[in-house]
Design an enzyme around this catalytic site. Sequence first.
Site, PDB file in Angstrom:
ATOM      1  N   ILE A 133     -13.296 -25.859   0.270  1.00 52.62           N
ATOM      2  CA  ILE A 133     -13.973 -25.154  -0.417  1.00 52.62           C
ATOM      3  C   ILE A 133     -15.402 -25.290  -0.639  1.00 52.62           C
ATOM      4  O   ILE A 133     -15.840 -26.122  -1.168  1.00 52.62           O
ATOM      5  CB  ILE A 133     -13.117 -25.153  -1.773  1.00 52.62           C
ATOM      6  CG1 ILE A 133     -11.891 -24.992  -1.544  1.00 52.62           C
ATOM      7  CG2 ILE A 133     -13.604 -24.192  -2.666  1.00 52.62           C
ATOM      8  CD1 ILE A 133     -10.753 -24.989  -2.793  1.00 52.62           C
ATOM      9  N   PRO A 134     -16.308 -24.304  -0.046  1.00 50.75           N
ATOM     10  CA  PRO A 134     -17.741 -25.043   0.097  1.00 50.75           C
ATOM     11  C   PRO A 134     -18.561 -24.650  -1.198  1.00 50.75           C
ATOM     12  O   PRO A 134     -19.462 -23.740  -1.283  1.00 50.75           O
ATOM     13  CB  PRO A 134     -18.067 -23.837   1.121  1.00 50.75           C
ATOM     14  CG  PRO A 134     -17.200 -22.599   1.056  1.00 50.75           C
ATOM     15  CD  PRO A 134     -15.830 -23.119   0.408  1.00 50.75           C
ATOM     16  N   CYS A 135     -18.288 -25.432  -2.284  1.00 55.39           N
ATOM     17  CA  CYS A 135     -19.209 -25.384  -3.542  1.00 55.39           C
ATOM     18  C   CYS A 135     -20.689 -25.808  -3.336  1.00 55.39           C
ATOM     19  O   CYS A 135     -21.593 -25.461  -3.816  1.00 55.39           O
ATOM     20  CB  CYS A 135     -18.539 -26.431  -4.489  1.00 55.39           C
ATOM     21  SG  CYS A 135     -18.217 -27.906  -4.222  1.00 55.39           S
ATOM     22  N   HIS A 136     -20.664 -26.425  -1.995  1.00 56.14           N
ATOM     23  CA  HIS A 136     -22.069 -26.855  -1.703  1.00 56.14           C
ATOM     24  C   HIS A 136     -23.111 -25.531  -1.234  1.00 56.14           C
ATOM     25  O   HIS A 136     -24.275 -25.638  -1.340  1.00 56.14           O
ATOM     26  CB  HIS A 136     -22.009 -27.850  -0.353  1.00 56.14           C
ATOM     27  CG  HIS A 136     -21.644 -27.221   0.925  1.00 56.14           C
ATOM     28  ND1 HIS A 136     -19.930 -27.212   1.029  1.00 56.14           N
ATOM     29  CD2 HIS A 136     -21.908 -26.552   1.920  1.00 56.14           C
ATOM     30  CE1 HIS A 136     -19.694 -26.670   1.972  1.00 56.14           C
ATOM     31  NE2 HIS A 136     -20.764 -26.181   2.774  1.00 56.14           N
ATOM     32  N   ARG A 137     -22.353 -24.395  -1.019  1.00 59.37           N
ATOM     33  CA  ARG A 137     -22.903 -23.175  -0.823  1.00 59.37           C
ATOM     34  C   ARG A 137     -23.502 -22.334  -1.983  1.00 59.37           C
ATOM     35  O   ARG A 137     -24.059 -21.312  -1.633  1.00 59.37           O
ATOM     36  CB  ARG A 137     -22.283 -22.247   0.134  1.00 59.37           C
ATOM     37  CG  ARG A 137     -21.888 -22.830   1.558  1.00 59.37           C
ATOM     38  CD  ARG A 137     -20.995 -21.958   2.447  1.00 59.37           C
ATOM     39  NE  ARG A 137     -20.521 -22.754   3.747  1.00 59.37           N
ATOM     40  CZ  ARG A 137     -19.449 -22.472   4.183  1.00 59.37           C
ATOM     41  NH1 ARG A 137     -18.940 -21.514   3.978  1.00 59.37           N
ATOM     42  NH2 ARG A 137     -19.072 -23.315   5.057  1.00 59.37           N
TER      43      ARG A 137
END
Length: 284
Positions: free
Chosen positions: A245-249
């Site tokens: 789940i790409p919360c880094h984006r």
Amino acid sequence: METQNNINFDRIAEAINYIKLNFKAQPSLDEVAEKVNLSPYHFQRMFTDWAGISPKKFLQYLSLDYAKGILKEQQATLFDAAFETGLSGTGRLHDLFINIEGMTPAEYKNGGKALSINFSYAETPFGHIIVASTPKGICYIAFADDKDEAFNQLYAQFPNASYYQVVDLAQQNALYIFTRDWSQLSSIKLHLKGTSFQLKVWEALLKIPMGGLNTYASVAKTVELPTASRAVGSAIGANPVAFLIPCHRVIKSTGELGQYHWGANRKSAIIGWEAAKINHLCIV
């Protein structure tokens, strides 16, 4: 004891932090190599092995200009470019393979009582992780700089569950994401503990393509709560499944990358690595 891969990543992370702080000056290869106590030759080789491109090229993907450019061109992401050039087979978004199932109210409230959770540790390009799964799917992934502390944080999520240190097929399947060996990837199921609002935000994050970035305000609009940027930020910060789940984006509207639950340097590394990989597909 640290493995050589982790030692190398620590050096890469230190180099990335230096580049991030000094990108306006466009530091030279020699300058960055000196900061991490490596010869320019060995630093160039190590960095290229890790990122797939040179440190000079990588510098471009860490600049504010890059981040701001991506935000301005939301309708023309690097992934879109890869797709249009016929690279959708090898560059296919891992997000398309991921389905979220929320835990039942009973599972949510009783701390995972009656849940059987397998967990294991693995190496990634960004350091050690802990990955955990129930019979229904992946329930937790976190970067694990300290393995004992990482397990304690997992345990705090599900204090009444039964734990087994076992590598299962769900975990192996999820780990293909880090190697980009997507030919082996089947549908990934996530079995998550979260409120309805949190699940909605995490599903929205899956729509941000690899190589793309978004802002907290844009995510708030996606979940149809345009004035709830702060609540969205809290939900993003509570993401229990790192990287998948790409919360880094999600970054600031100014183009600055902002903070990250698992470290700002690691966030920079992931964003740059993803952008470099997708851009490499576009130009090969």
